[in-house]
Motif scaffolding. Structure first.
Motif, short mmCIF file in Angstrom:
data_model
loop_
_atom_site.label_atom_id
_atom_site.label_comp_id
_atom_site.label_asym_id
_atom_site.label_seq_id
_atom_site.Cartn_x
_atom_site.Cartn_y
_atom_site.Cartn_z
N SER A 1 0.83 -1.20 0.00
CA SER A 1 0.00 0.00 0.00
C SER A 1 0.86 1.25 0.00
CB SER A 1 -0.91 -0.02 1.23
OG SER A 1 -1.62 1.18 1.36
N GLN B 1 0.90 4.26 -2.92
CA GLN B 1 0.61 5.64 -2.53
C GLN B 1 1.76 6.57 -2.92
OE1 GLN B 1 -1.98 6.76 0.73
NE2 GLN B 1 -1.41 4.85 1.73
N GLN B 2 2.99 6.10 -2.75
CA GLN B 2 4.15 6.88 -3.18
C GLN B 2 4.10 7.15 -4.68
OE1 GLN B 2 7.23 8.01 -1.96
NE2 GLN B 2 7.74 6.83 -0.12
N ILE C 1 1.54 7.13 -6.74
CA ILE C 1 0.45 8.05 -7.10
C ILE C 1 0.83 9.48 -6.74
CG2 ILE C 1 -1.95 8.70 -6.63
CD1 ILE C 1 -2.49 5.68 -6.08
N GLY C 2 1.39 9.65 -5.53
CA GLY C 2 1.77 10.99 -5.07
C GLY C 2 2.84 11.64 -5.93
N LEU D 1 -7.24 7.05 -9.24
CA LEU D 1 -6.01 7.05 -8.44
C LEU D 1 -6.10 8.03 -7.27
CD1 LEU D 1 -3.33 6.79 -11.27
CD2 LEU D 1 -4.03 5.00 -9.67
N ASN D 2 -6.76 9.15 -7.49
CA ASN D 2 -6.98 10.09 -6.39
C ASN D 2 -7.79 9.45 -5.27
OD1 ASN D 2 -6.01 12.73 -6.04
ND2 ASN D 2 -7.07 13.45 -7.86
N LYS E 1 -5.71 6.76 -3.45
CA LYS E 1 -4.70 7.33 -2.56
C LYS E 1 -5.32 7.76 -1.23
CE LYS E 1 -0.85 10.61 -2.59
NZ LYS E 1 -1.13 11.46 -1.43
N SER E 2 -6.50 8.36 -1.28
CA SER E 2 -7.13 8.84 -0.04
C SER E 2 -7.77 7.70 0.74
CB SER E 2 -8.16 9.93 -0.34
OG SER E 2 -9.14 9.45 -1.24
N SER F 1 -1.86 2.98 5.21
CA SER F 1 -0.43 2.89 4.91
C SER F 1 0.12 1.48 5.05
CB SER F 1 0.36 3.84 5.81
OG SER F 1 0.12 3.51 7.16
#
Length: 371
Positions: free
Chosen positions: A132, A136-137, A139-140, A200-201, A204-205, A209
């Protein structure tokens, strides 16, 4: 059908799900949460036909069934309630919903859950597994560089290249480009596809983690699954541009500088830049970077000088300050390296210290210097 649940726990789940509800749904029922109760599990589904989120929560249930509940009025109600148990009672004939709290009762008109569009199923899929934190990394680091130009749909999403245990995320809007690659992936396939920005937004939210994410995909859809969350999205059916063709193969001029100092200087100088172009001028010589901008319309100008390490010919080049600031925000190393060739060719921004098993490259096109 009847069930009880903590108001705040339910609200958290609904706020995650609500992201998939479109502002102008093509079907009225898509303004609803689909509630489905089986055993002591409440499954919540939302969709805009492009993206579907399915999440679940433990409840104390009496009976099973499904109902579509208007999202806005339910969210607004739960937001105004302090943390407490709430009970939902559903009339299985009229689909009316009654919510009971410590303060009173609230009635709203639900709809037949059977009319809610079915989510795509993962048929004939390939699958990869990744942490996870890793996704997230990725996507960010890439989402900010996607395009908003609907005439070029491929660029409105993030391009994923799967090469067995090597995964590359690419995003571009033709002015800037990010390529982020890493190796810690479990995969038996080699393929590529484009995932929409909205999905993807939301992912991510919604992701925590910890834990792993299973990503399954076929020609039409991608399926993300983690803990009590499933997200399904339709892939963008378009050809992604050949991004490798725009990455300069040779950029002999190399500047190394403190990321924080460079970013803070750009933020200050950008205040004085032309608001249409956001152009800042970098004048680089051995050991020295001069950052300047001017807005001739308002007679505004600013200049700052920073220390840097530089190997190459002296160069003067213009960039959009906003793009550079965004890139420096995403990069995490203390120092960054900017590789340049000529004032008319793209600059390559990278962290000075590479992280093991991952590689990130950011490309930014120059803003032409006025003569």
């Amino acid at each position: 059908m009847k069930f009880s649940v903590s108001s705040s726990d339910l609200l958290k789940k609904l706020q995650v799900s609500a992201g998939a509800i479109g502002s102008n749904p093509v079907l009225p029922i898509l303004e609803d949460f689909l509630f489905s109760v089986s055993g002591n599990t409440l499954t919540i589904t939302t969709s805009d036909l492009e993206t579907t989120i399915v999440t679940s929560i433990e409840v104390n249930a009496d009976g099973k069934g499904m109902v579509a509940v208007p999202a806005k009025i339910l969210l607004d109600t739960l937001k105004e309630l302090p943390q407490q148990p709430v009970t939902f009672t559903v009339d299985e004939k009229s689909f009316g919903v009654e919510i009971t709290s410590a303060y009173g009762k609230y009635r709203l008109a639900g709809e037949n859950g059977a009319d809610f569009p079915k989510a795509p199923q993962p048929d004939s899929v390939d699958q990869i597994s990744l942490s996870s934190d890793t996704i997230q990394q990725a996507i960010g680091k890439t989402l900010f560089a996607t395009s908003n130009d609907e005439l070029r749909p491929a660029m409105t999403g993030v391009f994923l290249e799967v090469d067995f245990n090597h995964l590359t995320f690419v995003s571009t809007d033709a002015h800037k480009l990010v390529k982020y690659s890493f190796n810690n992936v479990e995969s038996q396939v080699s393929t590529s596809f484009i995932i929409p920005k909205k999905a993807l937004n939301l992912l991510k939210s919604a992701l925590g983690s910890a834990g792993n994410v299973s990503l399954s995909f076929n020609k039409s859809n991608a399926f993300f699954e983690s803990d009590n969350l499933q997200l399904v999205c339709r892939l963008i059916d378009a050809r992604y541009p050949d991004y490798n063709a725009v990455i300069p193969s040779d950029s002999p001029n190399q500047m190394s500088i403190s990321r924080g100092d460079f970013q803070n200087s750009l933020k200050r100088i950008a205040i004085y830049a032309n608001k249409t172009t956001n152009q800042v001028i970098l004048n680089i010589n051995e050991g020295s970077l001069t950052v300047s901008a001017q807005d001739l319309d308002f007679s505004n100008e600013a200049t700052e000088q920073l220390a840097c390490s530089y190997d190459g010919e002296p160069i003067t080049i213009g960039f959009n300050a906003k793009f550079l600031i965004e890139m420096l925000t995403v990069l995490e190393s203390d120092d960054v390296v900017l590789n340049l060739s000529t004032p008319t060719r793209a600059g390559i921004l990278k962290p000075a210290d590479e992280v093991e098993d991952e590689d990130i490259l950011m490309l930014v096109m120059p803003v032409m210097l006025s003569q």
